[in-house]
Write an enzyme that holds these catalytic residues in place. Structure first.
Site, PDB file in Angstrom:
ATOM      1  N   TYR A  18      32.625  43.839  33.077  1.00 46.31           N
ATOM      2  CA  TYR A  18      32.025  43.888  34.441  1.00 46.31           C
ATOM      3  C   TYR A  18      30.655  42.843  34.504  1.00 46.31           C
ATOM      4  O   TYR A  18      31.021  42.917  36.310  1.00 46.31           O
ATOM      5  CB  TYR A  18      31.177  45.347  33.795  1.00 46.31           C
ATOM      6  CG  TYR A  18      29.996  45.995  35.290  1.00 46.31           C
ATOM      7  CD1 TYR A  18      31.393  46.103  36.064  1.00 46.31           C
ATOM      8  CD2 TYR A  18      28.804  46.193  35.053  1.00 46.31           C
ATOM      9  CE1 TYR A  18      30.448  47.402  37.366  1.00 46.31           C
ATOM     10  CE2 TYR A  18      28.261  46.768  36.346  1.00 46.31           C
ATOM     11  CZ  TYR A  18      28.528  47.000  37.312  1.00 46.31           C
ATOM     12  OH  TYR A  18      28.126  48.088  38.005  1.00 46.31           O
ATOM     13  N   SER A  28      26.446  43.984  41.466  1.00 43.39           N
ATOM     14  CA  SER A  28      25.537  44.412  40.903  1.00 43.39           C
ATOM     15  C   SER A  28      24.411  43.475  40.537  1.00 43.39           C
ATOM     16  O   SER A  28      24.205  42.286  39.888  1.00 43.39           O
ATOM     17  CB  SER A  28      26.357  45.181  39.258  1.00 43.39           C
ATOM     18  OG  SER A  28      25.024  45.512  38.870  1.00 43.39           O
TER      19      SER A  28
END
Length: 205
Positions: A107, A94
């Site tokens: 995350y 990501s």
């Protein structure tokens, strides 16, 4: 199941469970006669909240799902990828592994480490003819993200920072993943490729 001329087999696996991961790769090895050409590490979760509010259980869940699972599955897949003679690993990372994203302090490190893991395996396993890369999407239209995209304020803020002025479609990310697994990408390894419409390189207007 046959899909467009290919036989497709699916298994259910809790990626946070070490025994289930081992069982999954045993089945894969059995079906493909001990060989595997492509491994896509595409398991992930996120809990969006301020850093001070994360519990120990939430921390462990995100780490086990996003990072431990792909590390262990890559380990288990190594002999199968090596046996194929031309193995390719792609980690679905990501842009959060490269830039700040609010309320994702657990995350983000999992994705940053995933990018580094792709680099490490690329160097360590090159002798076994295994390539390893990471694809880091920006905001992409998926069922998991749809609730956020329905928030007009969030959507407007996000699009305003993307030079291409739109959210990515899933096939625009999967096309990059597919390319990295083809012979055409045979000299690409150890890379983190951002598929984000220019979001990560956008500066001040």
């Amino acid at each position: 199941m046959v899909f467009q001329g290919f036989t497709v087999t699916g298994f259910v696996c809790d990626a946070t469970s070490r025994p289930q991961r081992q069982h999954l790769l045993q089945k894969v090895s059995s079906i493909f006669n001990g060989k595997l050409n492509i491994l896509i590490n595409n398991v992930g979760t996120n809990i969006v909240k301020p850093s001070l509010e994360y519990t120990a259980e939430e921390y462990s869940l995100v780490m086990a799902t996003n990072l431990e699972s792909c590390y262990h599955i890559s380990q288990l897949s190594h002999p199968l990828l090596k046996a194929s003679g031309f193995g390719s690993i792609v980690f679905i990372s990501s842009i959060a592994g490269s830039v700040h994203v609010n309320y994702t302090s657990i995350y983000r490190p999992t994705k940053a480490v995933m990018n580094q893991l792709a680099k490490n395996l690329a160097c360590e396993w090159a002798k076994d003819n295994i390539r390893s890369n990471s694809v880091a999407p920006g905001c992409t239209r998926t069922p998991l993200v749809e609730p956020l995209l329905s928030n007009e304020e969030f959507l407007g803020t996000m699009v305003s920072r993307i030079p291409l002025k739109r959210i990515a479609e899933a096939n625009e990310v999967s096309s990059m993943v597919a390319f990295l697994c083809l012979p055409a990408a045979s000299y690409i390894t150890g890379q983190t490729i951002l598929v984000d419409g220019g979001f990560s390189v956008n500066g001040f207007p």
